[in-house]
Scaffold this motif. Structure first.
Motif, PDB file in Angstrom:
ATOM      1  N   UNK A 284     -82.779  68.696-104.223  1.00 47.02           N
ATOM      2  CA  UNK A 284     -83.624  68.101-103.191  1.00 47.02           C
ATOM      3  C   UNK A 284     -82.715  67.554-102.102  1.00 47.02           C
ATOM      4  N   UNK A 285     -82.921  68.012-100.891  1.00 41.99           N
ATOM      5  CA  UNK A 285     -82.035  67.610 -99.805  1.00 41.99           C
ATOM      6  C   UNK A 285     -82.539  66.389 -99.060  1.00 41.99           C
ATOM      7  N   UNK A 286     -83.682  65.854 -99.419  1.00 47.63           N
ATOM      8  CA  UNK A 286     -84.244  64.733 -98.665  1.00 47.63           C
ATOM      9  C   UNK A 286     -84.483  63.512 -99.540  1.00 47.63           C
ATOM     10  N   UNK A 287     -83.758  63.388-100.644  1.00 47.78           N
ATOM     11  CA  UNK A 287     -83.943  62.251-101.531  1.00 47.78           C
ATOM     12  C   UNK A 287     -82.736  61.315-101.534  1.00 47.78           C
ATOM     13  N   UNK A 288     -81.799  61.493-100.615  1.00 49.22           N
ATOM     14  CA  UNK A 288     -80.632  60.633-100.560  1.00 49.22           C
ATOM     15  C   UNK A 288     -81.019  59.239-100.069  1.00 49.22           C
ATOM     16  N   UNK A 289     -80.345  58.239-100.602  1.00 49.24           N
ATOM     17  CA  UNK A 289     -80.591  56.851-100.190  1.00 49.24           C
ATOM     18  C   UNK A 289     -79.399  56.373 -99.380  1.00 49.24           C
ATOM     19  N   UNK A 290     -79.673  55.742 -98.240  1.00 44.40           N
ATOM     20  CA  UNK A 290     -78.591  55.187 -97.425  1.00 44.40           C
ATOM     21  C   UNK A 290     -78.669  53.664 -97.445  1.00 44.40           C
ATOM     22  N   UNK A 291     -77.498  53.049 -97.394  1.00 43.27           N
ATOM     23  CA  UNK A 291     -77.378  51.595 -97.448  1.00 43.27           C
ATOM     24  C   UNK A 291     -76.688  51.129 -96.179  1.00 43.27           C
ATOM     25  N   UNK A 292     -77.335  50.286 -95.362  1.00 39.34           N
ATOM     26  CA  UNK A 292     -76.691  49.781 -94.141  1.00 39.34           C
ATOM     27  C   UNK A 292     -75.808  48.577 -94.446  1.00 39.34           C
ATOM     28  N   UNK A 293     -74.646  48.536 -93.810  1.00 40.32           N
ATOM     29  CA  UNK A 293     -73.709  47.418 -93.954  1.00 40.32           C
ATOM     30  C   UNK A 293     -73.167  47.058 -92.575  1.00 40.32           C
ATOM     31  N   UNK A 294     -72.800  45.797 -92.424  1.00 36.74           N
ATOM     32  CA  UNK A 294     -72.205  45.312 -91.187  1.00 36.74           C
ATOM     33  C   UNK A 294     -70.851  44.673 -91.482  1.00 36.74           C
ATOM     34  N   UNK A 295     -70.026  44.587 -90.450  1.00 40.75           N
ATOM     35  CA  UNK A 295     -68.722  43.949 -90.598  1.00 40.75           C
ATOM     36  C   UNK A 295     -68.895  42.452 -90.789  1.00 40.75           C
ATOM     37  N   UNK A 296     -68.197  41.907 -91.782  1.00 35.40           N
ATOM     38  CA  UNK A 296     -68.204  40.462 -91.996  1.00 35.40           C
ATOM     39  C   UNK A 296     -67.244  39.835 -90.996  1.00 35.40           C
ATOM     40  N   UNK A 297     -67.775  39.049 -90.077  1.00 33.43           N
ATOM     41  CA  UNK A 297     -66.967  38.512 -88.986  1.00 33.43           C
ATOM     42  C   UNK A 297     -66.071  37.358 -89.419  1.00 33.43           C
ATOM     43  N   UNK A 298     -66.463  36.622 -90.438  1.00 32.57           N
ATOM     44  CA  UNK A 298     -65.685  35.461 -90.877  1.00 32.57           C
ATOM     45  C   UNK A 298     -64.360  35.925 -91.469  1.00 32.57           C
ATOM     46  N   UNK A 299     -63.205  35.493 -90.918  1.00 28.32           N
ATOM     47  CA  UNK A 299     -61.915  35.930 -91.490  1.00 28.32           C
ATOM     48  C   UNK A 299     -61.727  35.521 -92.943  1.00 28.32           C
ATOM     49  N   UNK A 300     -62.405  34.455 -93.382  1.00 29.93           N
ATOM     50  CA  UNK A 300     -62.281  34.040 -94.776  1.00 29.93           C
ATOM     51  C   UNK A 300     -62.896  35.055 -95.729  1.00 29.93           C
ATOM     52  N   UNK A 301     -63.731  35.965 -95.204  1.00 30.03           N
ATOM     53  CA  UNK A 301     -64.384  36.985 -96.032  1.00 30.03           C
ATOM     54  C   UNK A 301     -63.746  38.355 -95.856  1.00 30.03           C
ATOM     55  N   UNK A 302     -62.544  38.406 -95.306  1.00 33.47           N
ATOM     56  CA  UNK A 302     -61.876  39.707 -95.120  1.00 33.47           C
ATOM     57  C   UNK A 302     -61.738  40.473 -96.428  1.00 33.47           C
ATOM     58  N   UNK A 303     -61.446  39.767 -97.504  1.00 32.94           N
ATOM     59  CA  UNK A 303     -61.128  40.436 -98.769  1.00 32.94           C
ATOM     60  C   UNK A 303     -62.352  41.099 -99.396  1.00 32.94           C
ATOM     61  N   UNK A 304     -63.561  40.782 -98.934  1.00 33.59           N
ATOM     62  CA  UNK A 304     -64.758  41.423 -99.488  1.00 33.59           C
ATOM     63  C   UNK A 304     -65.544  42.165 -98.416  1.00 33.59           C
ATOM     64  N   UNK A 305     -64.888  42.491 -97.312  1.00 29.18           N
ATOM     65  CA  UNK A 305     -65.543  43.277 -96.263  1.00 29.18           C
ATOM     66  C   UNK A 305     -65.267  44.757 -96.507  1.00 29.18           C
ATOM     67  N   UNK A 306     -66.271  45.540 -96.910  1.00 30.28           N
ATOM     68  CA  UNK A 306     -66.002  46.955 -97.204  1.00 30.28           C
ATOM     69  C   UNK A 306     -65.579  47.754 -95.981  1.00 30.28           C
ATOM     70  N   UNK A 307     -66.062  47.390 -94.800  1.00 28.59           N
ATOM     71  CA  UNK A 307     -65.712  48.146 -93.595  1.00 28.59           C
ATOM     72  C   UNK A 307     -64.228  47.988 -93.281  1.00 28.59           C
ATOM     73  N   UNK A 308     -63.727  46.772 -93.366  1.00 26.23           N
ATOM     74  CA  UNK A 308     -62.307  46.542 -93.074  1.00 26.23           C
ATOM     75  C   UNK A 308     -61.416  47.225 -94.098  1.00 26.23           C
ATOM     76  N   UNK A 309     -61.786  47.140 -95.374  1.00 20.57           N
ATOM     77  CA  UNK A 309     -60.967  47.775 -96.399  1.00 20.57           C
ATOM     78  C   UNK A 309     -61.028  49.295 -96.299  1.00 20.57           C
ATOM     79  N   UNK A 310     -62.179  49.844 -95.912  1.00 14.00           N
ATOM     80  CA  UNK A 310     -62.272  51.291 -95.707  1.00 14.00           C
ATOM     81  C   UNK A 310     -61.372  51.744 -94.562  1.00 14.00           C
ATOM     82  N   UNK A 311     -61.339  50.968 -93.480  1.00 13.99           N
ATOM     83  CA  UNK A 311     -60.485  51.328 -92.355  1.00 13.99           C
ATOM     84  C   UNK A 311     -59.000  51.222 -92.734  1.00 13.99           C
ATOM     85  N   UNK A 312     -58.661  50.230 -93.550  1.00 14.33           N
ATOM     86  CA  UNK A 312     -57.273  50.113 -94.008  1.00 14.33           C
ATOM     87  C   UNK A 312     -56.879  51.347 -94.803  1.00 14.33           C
ATOM     88  N   UNK A 313     -57.733  51.772 -95.726  1.00 16.54           N
ATOM     89  CA  UNK A 313     -57.406  52.950 -96.523  1.00 16.54           C
ATOM     90  C   UNK A 313     -57.388  54.207 -95.665  1.00 16.54           C
TER      91      UNK A 313
END
Length: 962
Positions: A284-313
């Motif tokens: 089935x090509x139309x049953x995929x689920x997408x999850x929206x995420x935003x960048x965590x702006x607080x520098x104290x939350x850098x270690x749990x921001x998936x967008x920043x860690x994805x860009x690092x990798x």
């Protein structure tokens, strides 16, 4: 009239044929089947004969084959026959279950018997397989009740275990994820690591699964699957209109392979080009689920921001060229998405075992995700056994307890939506309304991360677990106690895992006994760096040939001066050659300190192996006060991504010992290229004085014993005016003599073997310090030689070397620790010190007073004099004479003979001269004092013996050999 009374038969009436309305439906396929009738008959018959049970997921197929094979094997071994139509009856099935339970291995090493629920599922799977194999197989209600009675009876007898595999579920919410990720990265900053690629990759694995609330098999490759894993093309990063900064980046993660939506095609199992396949093979090509995420702006939350860690990798793996290029290209595109250079690569790649590298093109398995979760949990000190699925469980608990805002429920199907849309209650409960509404609109991860909900079920937090390296004897003993063949490598591996498991359980129990409570850091309590000061700090690395002491610091790129790290005098013979030597004299230390020094230097304290070194690094920001230690983890978003994408400082014992060949060794042992800096070696920094650094953890521990703190170091520090001019070397020294010793022992040193008579070590020593270390460790004499004093030892060997005697105590008597061996070690006079108070002023006893005549008031001055250029004695012999031993006749004749000349005479008659070996073009060094020339000849590139060097200095050897 007669014709009217004849009987009427309606069957004699003829009707016109009825024309079917859709008589031509399917005509095309019928004509096509007529054309391939012969081939289709053969292929259909072949398909019927070769039809296999390929229903469901691969795990379901495997389970059916597993239980069916067990059943067939039981029937075959017991010489029982099965009816080809009905299959096994209830009696046969009950007898089989009663037998097979005794031979099934329980899940996990600690589980004694299998679970009751596992056997019940096995029976259900077996019945499904038997229905496919035997057309008339069935079980009545009476048969099913007898099978249930058997399983319950086995559980009552202790052959099955009721309940679940895990004794207690754990909930790992975002608050614990923050603690785990921060502890893991901070440990990498503090203790050194084998590869920063691996460190960042494991942190990303944890954070991404927690943010997506998904299972491990939805981001990694599950067992028995081939191409079902998350790829970079499923990570859609976009810039909203009017935004062009990292903090504005939004991410939409597409979950293509959720549970129940996977597939597997046998034709893809060996397909080498599966990376080019997109969605052509999906059910089935139309049953995929997408999850929206935003960048965590607080520098104290850098270690749990998936967008920043994805860009690092992505930067470290080369999936984007640079951050500026990615954001600029996205702003120019109509869809404003960041373009990945390798969209078919897995987001969670596979780690190459026992190395510092990552196979970027191979997907990781769920087992790797689970191991990463456990490893980060131990680094955070979580006093519970956790698995990767606890992240999903904790995320759901966060969502249920998070404080909701007005727009937090947007995009969720409700009964009101179904009512307005005209859906029935059946349609709503069946998920039809949910399909019409589609995916959620809002980012649910940001409120979770900002609120940091702490559950009452949060596990206790203790000190971080430190994995201890197991000795060979420990593994051998465990194998003997548990009937494991110690020569079987997989068996030894299993024994090691079980021992480590017992150690972890003991660590948890000891930490719990201290009465600790859950301690989850709040993002508001994390001190962030000053943006003004952060902008002036950049990561600076050096070429591999550089031995700059501050290579592990973040330094100001405009700095023009380099501070050096002095070595403690106690480590003159034990530290490595890249540390500045400030004093060459003897140092008298207390007996207690000497004992601790012995335990650290000579005991069997082993550095971690290569596969165990993937923990930690230390990173310093240079400021003026005690608060200068600003963490890289709390930098603003862009600086955080750039710093983690560049950092490439490695902790590797082999490289630290072979620093002369780093240019050739770095590409073999360290990831390089893309956004990474050139590799540099990690240095341990003394936190007491902030002025001493070394590549060896053992040397750092020795230094801490005598470290006097920052105030004393600052008071005694001299202005350093003699920098080393060798390319890439940043050492600066206070004395010219120290600089010359550094050049001779580091830059002009030629690798050589140990020349001590009887030494069997074939190693080429890369530096003078390494050779001295070897001599100190391997050639410590026992005077006089002694026999083993262990009670009951039958050995008659006279031990003359401390290394051999210590090895005997370890291997023969299993005394692995210094405290155990100490009662049997000799009181060697070579390691005793002479008290200054008990020492009386005396003249040099070598050669008599006319030959020398110097008066010394301190023992260390006398020892230094005898080991100097004039007498040239070894340190051991000089210390022996200082303690009152008689001068050997050979030493006496070599100095006090008729042909000897006093130091004063030699110095007065000596004229400035160049080194005569090889001629001036080959060496060219000019010396004004005979002691300097003698020292030059006995060190560095010439490495002559002391007597030959003294003859050349006195002019007795006019044609020295090269």
């Amino acid at each position: 009239m007669e014709d009217q009374h004849q009987p009427f038969n309606s069957s004699d009436v003829e009707f016109s044929p009825v024309h079917k309305k859709y008589r031509n439906a399917g005509l095309t396929s019928i004509v096509s089947m007529r054309e391939t009738l012969f081939e289709d008959r053969i292929s259909s018959k072949k398909k019927v004969r070769n039809l296999t049970d390929d229903r469901g997921a691969p795990a379901s197929r495997y389970a059916r084959s597993l239980w069916l094979n067990r059943m067939e094997g039981y029937m075959r071994e017991n010489q029982m026959e099965l009816d080809p139509q009905t299959g096994p009856d209830c009696v046969t099935l009950v007898r089989f279950l009663d037998t097979v339970v005794k031979h099934i291995r329980a899940r996990g090493d600690e589980a004694p018997v299998p679970l009751r629920s596992s056997i019940r599922r096995g029976v259900s799977v077996l019945c499904s397989a038997l229905i496919f194999e035997f057309p008339k197989f069935s079980l009545s209600k009476h048969d099913c009740s007898r099978v249930d009675a058997l399983i319950d009876g086995l559980a009552d007898d202790g052959q099955l275990r009721r309940g679940r595999h895990r004794e207690q579920y754990q909930w790992i919410g975002v608050s614990l994820v923050e603690k785990m990720s921060r502890s893991w990265l901070q440990a990498a900053l503090d203790n050194g690591c084998l590869s920063w690629d691996i460190v960042i990759h494991k942190a990303l694995t944890l954070v991404l699964q927690s943010a997506l609330l998904c299972r491990a098999g939805e981001i990694a490759k599950s067992k028995l699957y081939t191409v079902e894993f998350m790829r970079w093309r499923d990570m859609v990063m976009t810039l909203p209109l009017g935004a062009d900064t990292l903090d504005d980046v939004q991410l939409t993660c597409l979950l293509r392979f959720e549970k129940g939506k996977k597939y597997d095609r046998a034709s893809l199992s060996g397909h080498r080009g599966f990376g080019k396949l997109t969605g052509l093979f999906r059910w089935d090509t139309n049953t995929d689920r997408d999850v929206p995420l935003q960048t965590l702006r607080n520098p104290a939350l850098n270690v749990i921001c998936p967008i920043k860690l994805l860009l690092v990798q992505a930067l470290r793996s080369g999936n984007i060229v640079s951050l500026d290029d990615a954001l600029t290209q996205a702003s120019l595109r109509r869809d404003r998405t960041i373009e990945w250079l390798y969209p078919q690569r897995p987001v969670i790649p596979q780690l190459v075992r026992d190395t510092a590298f990552i196979a970027w093109d191979r997907p990781a398995g769920t087992n790797q995700v689970n191991k990463s979760t456990k490893e980060l949990g131990l680094a955070a000190g979580i006093l519970a056994s956790i698995v990767s699925h606890d992240l999903r469980r904790g995320g759901f608990r966060d969502l249920a307890n998070v404080k909701r805002s007005a727009d937090s429920v947007a995009g969720v199907a409700t009964r009101e939506v179904a009512k307005v849309g005209g859906h029935s209650a059946h349609s709503y409960s069946g998920g039809v309304t949910d399909k019409y509404v589609g995916e959620v609109e809002n980012d649910a991860y940001t409120p979770r991360a900002e609120q940091m909900f702490v559950s009452r079920k949060t596990p206790l937090i203790g000190n971080a677990y430190k994995k201890r390296r197991l000795t060979t004897t420990e593994i051998d003993t465990y194998c003997q106690q548990n009937n494991i063949d110690p020569t079987f490598k997989p068996g030894r591996g299993k024994a090691g895992r079980q021992i480590h498991g017992q150690q972890k359980i003991g660590w948890m129990e000891s930490e719990k006994a201290q009465g600790r409570t859950p301690s989850i850091p709040s993002p508001t309590t994390v001190s962030t760096s000053n943006p003004a000061s952060v902008k002036s700090t950049t990561t600076t690395t050096l070429p591999s040939s550089s031995l700059m002491p501050i290579s592990t610091k973040i330094i100001n790129s405009s700095a023009s001066t380099v501070s050096s790290i002095p070595i403690d005098p106690l480590l003159l013979l034990h530290d490595e050659g890249d540390v500045a030597i400030q004093d060459e004299g003897d140092v008298a230390i207390q007996d207690a300190a000497a004992e601790r020094l012995d335990s650290l230097v000579y005991d069997n304290v082993a550095e971690p192996e290569a596969e165990e070194q993937a923990v930690g690094l230390q990173f310093f920001l240079e400021n003026a006060d005690d608060a200068r230690k600003t963490s890289i983890l709390t930098l603003p978003g862009r600086e955080f991504v750039e710093a983690l994408s560049k950092i490439n400082i490695v902790r590797h014992n082999d490289l630290a010992q072979r620093f002369h060949a780093l240019d050739a060794l770095f590409p073999v042992h360290c990831p390089m290229g893309h956004s990474r800096d050139y590799p540099s070696l990690f240095r341990f920094q003394c936190e007491i004085c902030d002025d001493y650094g070394t590549r060896s953890k053992i040397h750092l521990n020795v230094h801490r014993l005598v470290c006097k703190g920052k105030a004393v170091v600052a008071e005694n520090k001299k202005e350093k005016l003699f920098p080393c001019d060798q390319e890439g070397c940043g050492f600066v020294y206070a004395l010219a003599k120290q600089l010359q010793e550094h050049i001779d022992s580091v830059h002009q040193w030629k690798p050589r073997r140990c020349n001590v008579p009887g030494c069997t070590n074939e190693r080429l020593f890369e530096s003078r310090i390494h050779l001295i270390q070897h001599v100190q460790f391997s050639h410590r004499p026992i005077e006089p030689p002694m026999r083993c004093t262990y009670i009951g030892c039958t050995s008659t060997t006279l031990w003359g070397q401390m290394e051999n005697y210590t090895a005997h105590l370890r291997l023969r008597h299993h005394l692995f620790y210094l405290a155990e061996r100490k009662p049997y070690l000799p009181q060697n006079r070579l390691h005793q010190t002479v008290s200054t108070s008990s020492f009386q002023s005396t003249v040099c006893p070598i050669g008599g007073s006319p030959a020398c005549g110097k008066l010394f008031k301190r023992p260390e001055d006398l020892t230094r004099h005898m080991t100097g250029a004039f007498h040239g004695m070894r340190v051991e012999g000089a210390k022996r004479i200082t303690r009152g031993a008689e001068v050997d006749p050979e030493v006496e004749s070599s100095v006090g003979g008729e042909n000897s000349r006093s130091k004063k005479d030699v110095t007065s008659s000596f004229q400035s001269t160049a080194c005569p070996i090889g001629g001036s073009p080959a060496c060219g060094k000019v010396y004004k004092r005979p002691a300097d020339l003698t020292r030059h000849l006995t060190r560095g590139i010439h490495d002559l013996g002391l007597e030959a060097a003294q003859r050349i200095t006195r002019g007795e050897d006019t044609e020295p050999e090269v």
